[in-house]
Write an enzyme that holds these catalytic residues in place. Structure first.
Site: not given
Ligand code: GUN
Length: 295
Positions: A52, A96, A119
């Site tokens: 990311k 995350q 998100d």
């Molecule tokens: N863990 C797995 N997928 C995601 C996501 O799209 N966002 C976040 N913050 N954590 C994750």
């Protein structure tokens, strides 16, 4: 069979966003700024967050990575969230998941300012999504919609079967595919661990979205000829022949299912990279002070 190439599509989207960032900065606007909080040292999470941050650099965004050790308390994490909520430099941020067991995920999600919730996990954004109102769509479902749209996959009137009801993928995907929109207008069946005779349902699917996190779970006998198959799984399967000691497997047994499919996402290189593109799209929208209806 057409491969839904998420890797290329994600790069295409990132190139489009990079161009928009240049236009914004040429007009004197600041670069969009995404922050990510990573708690603990889960290997997969470190990889995802790293991707990311790298994508931010690629499109000309600012990025800030906040790493906290696994002993961080819920209170300390909530304090970090509040700092980002009130920091005007930060347009959007993510925490995350998964978080260490001693931290309540939902409490943390609800602490995020919905206007910075790129998100799309805050109840305010989830509710707006269900009502078809402008909001941040969660990255993985949004990425799948982008992929279907860019490959012009027909969805109206189709039967979409979703396996898995997680808040991150299965549940929002079922809502989005049932919306009066494109992609959408499907008749949706949401299946989960209590579903009876799952193969009978998956065999009825025109569009099958698999998000249960079990390597190579879906086999050819579970899929209708000509189905569109979206594989959200990313599991590390131990493999001594690989230098890093594991291989990445999807939730679909690719070769035999691909032979029956009209469209299919590979793993890796399918849904995963699209998730990154969506997060970047949401961050641009946050910076522009908008949120997407995405319909
Ligand atoms: N863990 C797995 N997928 C995601 C996501 O799209 N966002 C976040 N913050 N954590 C994750």
């Amino acid at each position: 069979m057409t491969l839904l190439d998420g890797k290329q599509t994600s790069l295409d989207i990132q190139a489009e966003i990079a161009e928009k960032v240049e236009q914004l900065t040429a007009k004197g606007f600041k670069r969009p700024h995404l922050a990510a909080i990573l708690v603990g040292n889960d290997g997969a999470s470190q990889t995802y967050v790293g991707s990311k941050v790298k994508a931010c650099e690629r499109v000309g965004f600012e990025s800030t990575l906040i790493t906290l050790d696994g002993e961080t308390t819920e209170e300390q994490l909530l304090a970090e969230v509040e700092k980002l909520n009130t920091n005007d430099e930060i347009d959007g941020f993510i925490v995350q998941l998964p978080l260490p067991k001693h931290i309540d995920d939902q409490k943390v999600i609800e602490a995020v300012n919905p206007l910075k919730d790129v998100d799309g996990f805050h109840p305010s954004n989830v509710g707006k999504m269900a009502l078809n109102l402008p909001c941040f769509l969660p990255a993985t479902p949004y990425g799948i919609l982008q992929l279907l749209e860019r490959y012009k996959v027909e969805t109206s009137g189709k039967h979409c079967v979703v396996i898995g009801r997680s808040h991150i993928v299965g549940s929002p995907m079922s809502i989005l595919m049932g919306r009066n929109a494109y992609p959408g207008n499907c008749t949706v069946t949401l299946t989960h661990s209590r579903t009876k005779d799952l193969p009978a349902l998956t065999r009825e699917a025109d569009i099958l979205v698999v998000a249960l996190g079990r390597a190579e779970f879906v086999t050819a006998d579970m899929v209708k000829e000509g189905a569109v198959v979206i594989d959200v799984g990313i599991t590390r399967v131990p493999d001594e022949t690989k230098k890093r000691g594991y291989r990445i497997a999807g939730d679909v047994l690719f070769d035999e299912v691909a032979a029956k499919s009209s469209f299919i996402t590979p793993v890796p290189g399918g849904v995963g990279p699209m998730t990154i593109a969506s997060l970047i799209m949401n961050t641009l929208l946050a910076a522009e002070g908008k949120s997407a209806l995405n319909g």
